[in-house]
Design an enzyme around this catalytic site. Structure first.
Site, PDB file in Angstrom:
ATOM      1  N   SER A  45      -4.035  -4.448   5.469  1.00  9.79           N
ATOM      2  CA  SER A  45      -5.326  -3.502   5.735  1.00  9.79           C
ATOM      3  C   SER A  45      -6.683  -3.621   6.390  1.00  9.79           C
ATOM      4  O   SER A  45      -5.915  -3.618   7.637  1.00  9.79           O
ATOM      5  CB  SER A  45      -5.488  -3.077   3.889  1.00  9.79           C
ATOM      6  OG  SER A  45      -6.569  -2.043   3.699  1.00  9.79           O
TER       7      SER A  45
ATOM      8  N   ASP B 176       0.686   6.386   2.698  1.00  2.49           N
ATOM      9  CA  ASP B 176      -0.692   5.801   3.215  1.00  2.49           C
ATOM     10  C   ASP B 176      -1.522   7.375   2.802  1.00  2.49           C
ATOM     11  O   ASP B 176      -2.419   7.478   3.324  1.00  2.49           O
ATOM     12  CB  ASP B 176      -0.752   5.007   4.294  1.00  2.49           C
ATOM     13  CG  ASP B 176      -1.723   3.719   3.444  1.00  2.49           C
ATOM     14  OD1 ASP B 176      -3.139   4.368   3.008  1.00  2.49           O
ATOM     15  OD2 ASP B 176      -1.759   2.555   4.631  1.00  2.49           O
TER      16      ASP B 176
ATOM     17  N   HIS C  23      -0.057   2.613   0.247  1.00  3.74           N
ATOM     18  CA  HIS C  23      -0.848   1.721   0.932  1.00  3.74           C
ATOM     19  C   HIS C  23       0.250   0.231   0.683  1.00  3.74           C
ATOM     20  O   HIS C  23       0.264  -0.773   1.347  1.00  3.74           O
ATOM     21  CB  HIS C  23      -2.342   1.703   0.387  1.00  3.74           C
ATOM     22  CG  HIS C  23      -3.117   0.552   1.603  1.00  3.74           C
ATOM     23  ND1 HIS C  23      -2.880   0.643   2.544  1.00  3.74           N
ATOM     24  CD2 HIS C  23      -3.680  -0.413   1.395  1.00  3.74           C
ATOM     25  CE1 HIS C  23      -3.887   0.217   3.486  1.00  3.74           C
ATOM     26  NE2 HIS C  23      -4.044  -1.010   2.582  1.00  3.74           N
TER      27      HIS C  23
END
Length: 719
Positions: free
Chosen positions: A589, A664, A696
């Site tokens: 991320s 995602d 995600h």
């Protein structure tokens, strides 16, 4: 992004021991959530810790027990699964199989809430009477229970409903346009928002978010699990584009009517930190402008929706980010506590309902991290903070009149607390690097503490890598940066070892603290077993260190963070056991974004990188988070260009793998696609791996596969 840090931290630690029974190293199945033997190696802590009035309870076997308030007493059973099934009068086939179905306990009414997949029951422990039964279906989401009125609020699709204890369902909203959503979390969970419904103190009314997304772009996600792949549109407002518009409805249970607060224009703003006044007549909202540099605290009339007063305004040249609603004093409904970073650190302020500041309650070069509540009489406020150390959290009480402060947490580490119904006790749950977990019961009045539970080290019969917590200076020569260093198992100082830097580095994160294992992850342990040094440092831009430490990255994400990570690399280079020709980096991320920053800004240093779910260009990220830290692309075109990894794809020298979930909804796949497109244009050659059907985070058994895949990459190209 709210520290969307992919990997859940596994529980393991090094302790001094004379002998070990370990024959083979721990595997990824042992160390990664989703692994076949992961739970075998978790520290055993009490299950379902909860307050039943002023009695702390926990689940064990088929019973719920009361924690003794004195060390020489034994736990007593509050209720058993057998009694619950007997009192509910369920048929044999429908009987509850686990005490885990008990979700809440209410000491004042002597009731427990029992929730199953098909029904929820309210059972009076003393009388054995079933005082409520609620039908539960899979389509019911965001359930919010009012014990005062014994009513469930919940959503189905985009509409909001309530259900009485007799099972009567009432629709509160009847929207036909799926782009208009009621009763769900708004503003993409920023500003401390995690729910969309707010019961009034006595349960006579329900406030709820109404989020109109009709003006927001439809972002295409594709579900490939069907015979013909299906389109799953997602409302995703990208930085600089149209945002959704939110209002707050108030449903009156008596009249069965809804009024909407008249929050006015501009409509593109953020309605955050919702709070009811104790008399249920007013609703307090922290309103934030689209630019996120101004916060205005307002109160509205809950019956008419009219604006009652504007209490005060906070402005910051970079951004404001209130995350805690007003909290009214226990013994004075005309005063409330407000949390603010206005003096540079997160502190508490006392106001009256006219908006006049009475005084600042806490102060110092440290952050208040949470408000716990008030003691029994309401004279003292309980909170947690980093006052003792930036890498610890401790519990304090402070007298609201004279400012006298007392620390309630007794031992080092990271503490969190649950307050009993009256405020007479706290349940203190804490860990430290050498403490797998403890639970203590503390009287808030006299500060007497008894330890109820001490978890054993689940790795006590095993040899684990050496873990060090320490700090070094940033390149400004004055700022301390805390790091964690995991050395290879059976470390030999005469050898040269490859290094993996594990990074996150974004706002709302802290990866290094004095908690169990110093927050080291299972994968860190695994890689150290395989002969790697694993290093993590919290750069400027992360949390719990004050405003200047965090917002120094404003409008230039990735720049200062990379400098601080390189200060960590300089430290590694100075260690004789580090092979400076074999340094790799991995993150997820924001950590994926940072992996790319390090690989592309310092290609001479990093040989291998794995970037998971990476942001590659902030113009593809959502408004609320992106515009807070970068402003809009129009306002900060140079900053967006400098922080774009797509622009730097041609600078790749080492081996790089990008990993992405194809569904995602947080960091959309377009980030990786644009980076790959730029790489092709610039004749660089990153590798790419996709997890079909994942969002995600990779969950379940696929999480083990993910770490196998990451490990293979480093073994192939770094080891």
């Amino acid at each position: 992004m709210r520290i969307i840090n992919f990997i859940i931290f596994a529980l393991s630690i090094i302790l001094p021991m004379k002998s070990y029974s370990q024959d083979i190293p721990l595997s990824l199945e042992d160390l990664i959530p989703g692994g076949k033997s992961f739970y075998k190696y978790r520290a055993e802590m009490p299950r379902q810790l909860n307050w039943y009035g002023d009695q702390l309870t926990y689940a064990k076997g088929d019973s719920i027990f009361i924690v003794p308030q004195k060390t020489n007493q034994k736990p007593q059973a509050l209720i058993t699964l057998e009694i619950i099934n007997q009192k509910l009068g369920l048929e044999k086939s429908a009987e509850l199989k686990s005490i885990g179905y008990v979700t809440s306990l209410y000491g004042k009414s002597n009731e427990i809430l029992i929730s199953t997949a098909s029904n929820s029951y309210l059972l009076n422990i003393l009388t054995g009477e079933t005082t409520g039964k609620y039908a539960i279906t899979k389509e019911m989401q965001n359930k919010d229970f009012s014990i005062e009125k014994r009513i469930f609020a919940y959503t189905k699709d985009n509409n909001l409903y309530i259900q009485t204890k007799e099972g009567r369902e009432l629709p509160i909203t009847k929207e036909t346009d799926k782009a208009i959503v009621n009763g769900q979390s708004a503003h993409r969970n920023e500003f401390g928002i995690h729910k969309g419904t707010f019961w009034s103190p006595k349960g006579n009314a329900l406030a709820f978010y109404r989020m109109d997304q009709t003006m927001v772009i439809d972002y295409p996600l594709v579900d490939i699990s069907t015979r013909v792949a299906e389109l799953k549109d997602l409302k995703y407002p990208m930085a600089g584009m149209k945002s959704h518009q939110v209002t707050l409805g108030v449903y009156d249970l008596k009249t069965e009517k809804t009024v909407y607060l008249k929050t006015g224009t501009p409509k593109e703003k953020y309605l955050t930190n919702i709070a009811w006044s104790p008399d249920e007549k007013s609703i307090y909202i922290a309103e934030i402008n689209r630019g996120q540099d101004t916060c205005i605290l307002k109160s509205y009339d809950a019956l008419t929706g009219n604006l009652k007063s504007t209490l005060f305004t906070e402005i910051h040249p970079k951004y404001v980010e209130p995350e805690n609603p007003v909290i009214f004093l226990k013994n004075d409904s005309n005063k409330f506590v407000w949390t603010s970073k206005r003096d540079g650190f997160n502190h508490l302020y006392l106001y009256n309902t006219s908006g006049a500041l009475i005084k600042q309650i806490t102060s110092g070069k440290w952050d208040v991290t949470s408000i716990i509540g008030f003691d029994e009489k309401g004279d003292n406020l309980l909170y947690s903070s980093t006052e003792a150390s930036p890498i610890e959290k401790h519990i304090y009480k402070i007298n609201l009149k004279n400012g006298k402060k007392e620390q309630l947490s007794k031992q080092e580490g990271v503490h969190s607390a649950m307050l009993s119904a009256s405020g007479k006790y706290i349940c203190d749950i804490y860990t430290s690097q050498n403490n797998a977990g403890k639970v203590a019961l503390t009287e808030t009045g006299n500060n007497k503490t008894s330890i109820f539970h001490e978890a054993k080290n689940p790795y006590r019969n095993m040899q684990l890598p050496e873990i060090t917590l320490s700090s070094l200076k940033a390149n400004d020569g004055k700022t301390d940066l805390y790091y964690r260093l995991v050395k290879p198992l059976n470390f030999d100082p005469q050898k040269k070892y490859p290094v993996i830097v594990y990074v996150y580095g974004g706002p709302h994160s802290q990866l290094v603290d004095n908690s169990w294992l110093g927050q080291a992850r299972g994968w860190d342990i695994y890689m150290a077993e395989k002969g790697y040094v694993v290093f993590t440092i919290d750069n400027r831009g992360t949390s719990n260190r004050g405003n200047d430490f965090e917002n120094i990255t404003h409008r230039q994400l990735g720049i200062i963070e990379t400098e601080d990570q390189m200060s960590g690399v300089d430290f590694l280079r100075s260690q004789p056991y580090v092979d400076t020709e074999r340094i790799g980096v991995h993150g997820w991320s924001y950590g994926g974004f940072m992996t790319l920053n390090l690989m592309l800004r310092h290609p001479e240093t990093f040989k291998v990188g794995v970037a998971g779910g990476p942001v590659t260009d902030w113009k593809y990220y959502e408004i609320m988070y992106g515009e807070r830290y970068m402003d809009s692309p129009k306002e900060n075109s140079e900053g967006y260009k400098n922080s774009s990894m797509v622009e730097k794809a041609g600078d790749l020298k080492g081996r790089l793998m990008l990993i992405h979930g194809d569904e995602d909804p947080v960091v959309v796949m377009q980030h990786s696609m644009q980076f790959l497109k730029s790489s092709i244009k610039n004749r660089t050659h990153p590798d790419f791996f996709v997890y079909p059907g994942h969002e995600h985070n990779m969950m379940g058994v696929d999480r083990v596969h993910l770490h196998e895949h990451i490990t293979r990459y480093f073994d192939d190209f770094l080891k």
